[in-house]
Motif scaffolding. Structure first.
Motif, PDB file in Angstrom:
ATOM      1  N   ALA A  99       3.143   5.539  -5.849  1.00 20.54           N
ATOM      2  CA  ALA A  99       2.976   5.493  -7.304  1.00 20.54           C
ATOM      3  C   ALA A  99       1.782   6.336  -7.739  1.00 20.54           C
ATOM      4  O   ALA A  99       1.768   6.882  -8.841  1.00 20.54           O
ATOM      5  N   ALA A 100       0.756   6.447  -6.858  1.00 26.56           N
ATOM      6  CA  ALA A 100      -0.461   7.189  -7.214  1.00 26.56           C
ATOM      7  C   ALA A 100      -0.267   8.702  -7.131  1.00 26.56           C
ATOM      8  O   ALA A 100      -1.062   9.453  -7.683  1.00 26.56           O
ATOM      9  N   GLY A 101       0.778   9.154  -6.425  1.00 29.13           N
ATOM     10  CA  GLY A 101       1.033  10.593  -6.376  1.00 29.13           C
ATOM     11  C   GLY A 101       1.140  11.130  -4.961  1.00 29.13           C
ATOM     12  O   GLY A 101       0.778  10.441  -4.004  1.00 29.13           O
ATOM     13  N   LEU A 136       0.829  -1.204   0.000  1.00 31.41           N
ATOM     14  CA  LEU A 136       0.000   0.000   0.000  1.00 31.41           C
ATOM     15  C   LEU A 136       0.865   1.256   0.000  1.00 31.41           C
ATOM     16  O   LEU A 136       0.545   2.243  -0.671  1.00 31.41           O
ATOM     17  N   TRP A 137       1.971   1.205   0.735  1.00 32.76           N
ATOM     18  CA  TRP A 137       2.888   2.356   0.803  1.00 32.76           C
ATOM     19  C   TRP A 137       3.469   2.650  -0.584  1.00 32.76           C
ATOM     20  O   TRP A 137       3.455   3.793  -1.039  1.00 32.76           O
ATOM     21  N   LEU A 138       3.937   1.596  -1.275  1.00 32.86           N
ATOM     22  CA  LEU A 138       4.497   1.785  -2.617  1.00 32.86           C
ATOM     23  C   LEU A 138       3.425   2.233  -3.606  1.00 32.86           C
ATOM     24  O   LEU A 138       3.653   3.117  -4.431  1.00 32.86           O
ATOM     25  N   PHE A 158      10.384   5.266 -12.347  1.00 36.14           N
ATOM     26  CA  PHE A 158      10.432   5.914 -13.663  1.00 36.14           C
ATOM     27  C   PHE A 158       9.477   7.091 -13.775  1.00 36.14           C
ATOM     28  O   PHE A 158       9.469   7.789 -14.778  1.00 36.14           O
ATOM     29  N   GLY A 159       8.626   7.287 -12.737  1.00 32.92           N
ATOM     30  CA  GLY A 159       7.646   8.376 -12.779  1.00 32.92           C
ATOM     31  C   GLY A 159       8.334   9.730 -12.693  1.00 32.92           C
ATOM     32  O   GLY A 159       9.274   9.914 -11.941  1.00 32.92           O
ATOM     33  N   GLY A 160       7.818  10.679 -13.455  1.00 30.03           N
ATOM     34  CA  GLY A 160       8.452  12.002 -13.508  1.00 30.03           C
ATOM     35  C   GLY A 160       8.076  12.789 -12.299  1.00 30.03           C
ATOM     36  O   GLY A 160       7.342  13.498 -12.024  1.00 30.03           O
ATOM     37  N   TYR A 208       4.847  -3.278  -9.753  1.00 34.55           N
ATOM     38  CA  TYR A 208       4.316  -2.203 -10.592  1.00 34.55           C
ATOM     39  C   TYR A 208       4.556  -0.848  -9.921  1.00 34.55           C
ATOM     40  O   TYR A 208       5.040   0.100 -10.548  1.00 34.55           O
ATOM     41  N   ALA A 209       4.223  -0.761  -8.613  1.00 37.65           N
ATOM     42  CA  ALA A 209       4.346   0.517  -7.906  1.00 37.65           C
ATOM     43  C   ALA A 209       5.803   0.975  -7.844  1.00 37.65           C
ATOM     44  O   ALA A 209       6.098   2.157  -8.034  1.00 37.65           O
TER      45      ALA A 209
END
Lengths: 131, 128
Positions: free
Chosen positions: A49-51, A43-45, B126-128, B119-120
């Protein structure tokens, strides 16, 4: 065709608790508890990743009282499982099987897991507060 | 004298031909997880000391070493979880249907968890 019942592991409740068996079952219990930590790692990662706005939620949870309590419990369980895992590796290569050695390594493992947990939080918090 | 064939007498009594693979990978993943979890704990503390900001996390995870170690940690960890939970279920769940159901949930759950975490990690790296 009738299946013959296969032998299963003996049950915990049959034995009188000894240091060795208690440490053994705690190895399993800490392992199971640590799975909740893997769920939080996911969930942390994913929140990262979601912002930033979602990452802020996981930061809010982790810095809550429940978050700190969980982090404390996970860190101890991790060091317990890690130290006892290393104890298992010695058994795997055939070392430390005598009754005296299993008890000594058991006590050593518990002390090491407590020491590593204290060391981790001690060093981490010392740096955090002097920053 | 029994009219059972020799095959019928030994069936379900011998090796399942997969125990050593399970045992071996439990040890290999343990061996990997010793340095990887220590690295992870140290990294989390490093992030916390730096204020645990989103930018710090992104900086850290977009480095090749951190990203690769994180992916190795995820893979070793979820496979280790799968193998460990499998033994617990095999030890304590006696009902065949329940055991099968648990084993499927564990295997697929670990796969989903690992893929989501991978994935995360890649998205952050690689996310900007």
């Amino acid at each position: 065709m009738a299946l013959r019942d296969r032998p299963l592991s003996p049950h915990l409740l049959i034995y009188r608790p000894q240091l060795t068996s208690v440490l053994s079952i705690f190895h399993r219990l800490t392992g199971v508890f640590l799975i909740s930590g893997t769920a939080l790692l996911c969930l942390w990662l994913l929140s990262a990743a979601a912002g930033p706005e979602y990452y802020a939620w996981s930061q809010w949870f982790l810095t809550s009282w429940l978050g700190y309590a969980l982090l404390g419990a996970w860190s101890y369980c991790l060091f317990y499982h890690l130290c006892n895992g290393i104890r298992h590796m010695f058994w795997d290569i055939g070392l430390g099987f005598s009754l005296r050695a299993t008890y000594a390594s058991g006590v050593l493992m518990v002390l090491a897991s407590l020491g590593l947990t204290a060391l981790s939080w001690g060093i981490g918090l010392a740096f955090y507060f002097t920053q | 004298m029994s009219i059972q064939t020799p095959l019928a007498r030994v069936r379900y009594l011998g090796s399942a031909k997969e125990g050593s693979h399970h045992w071996w990978w439990q040890r290999l993943t343990s061996l990997m997880l010793v340095p990887l979890t220590l690295w992870f704990v140290a990294s989390v503390w490093w992030l916390v000391i730096g204020g645990a900001t989103y930018e710090a996390l992104q900086d850290w995870l977009s480095g090749p070493i951190a990203a690769i170690l994180m992916l190795l940690l995820i893979g070793a960890m979820f496979y280790h979880v799968k193998l460990g939970l499998q033994v617990i279920v095999e030890d304590y769940v006696h009902h065949k249907g329940a055991k099968w159901t648990f084993l499927v949930i564990i295997t697929l759950g670990c796969l989903v968890g690992a893929v989501a975490a991978i994935y995360a990690t890649i998205a952050v790296a690689f996310g900007g």
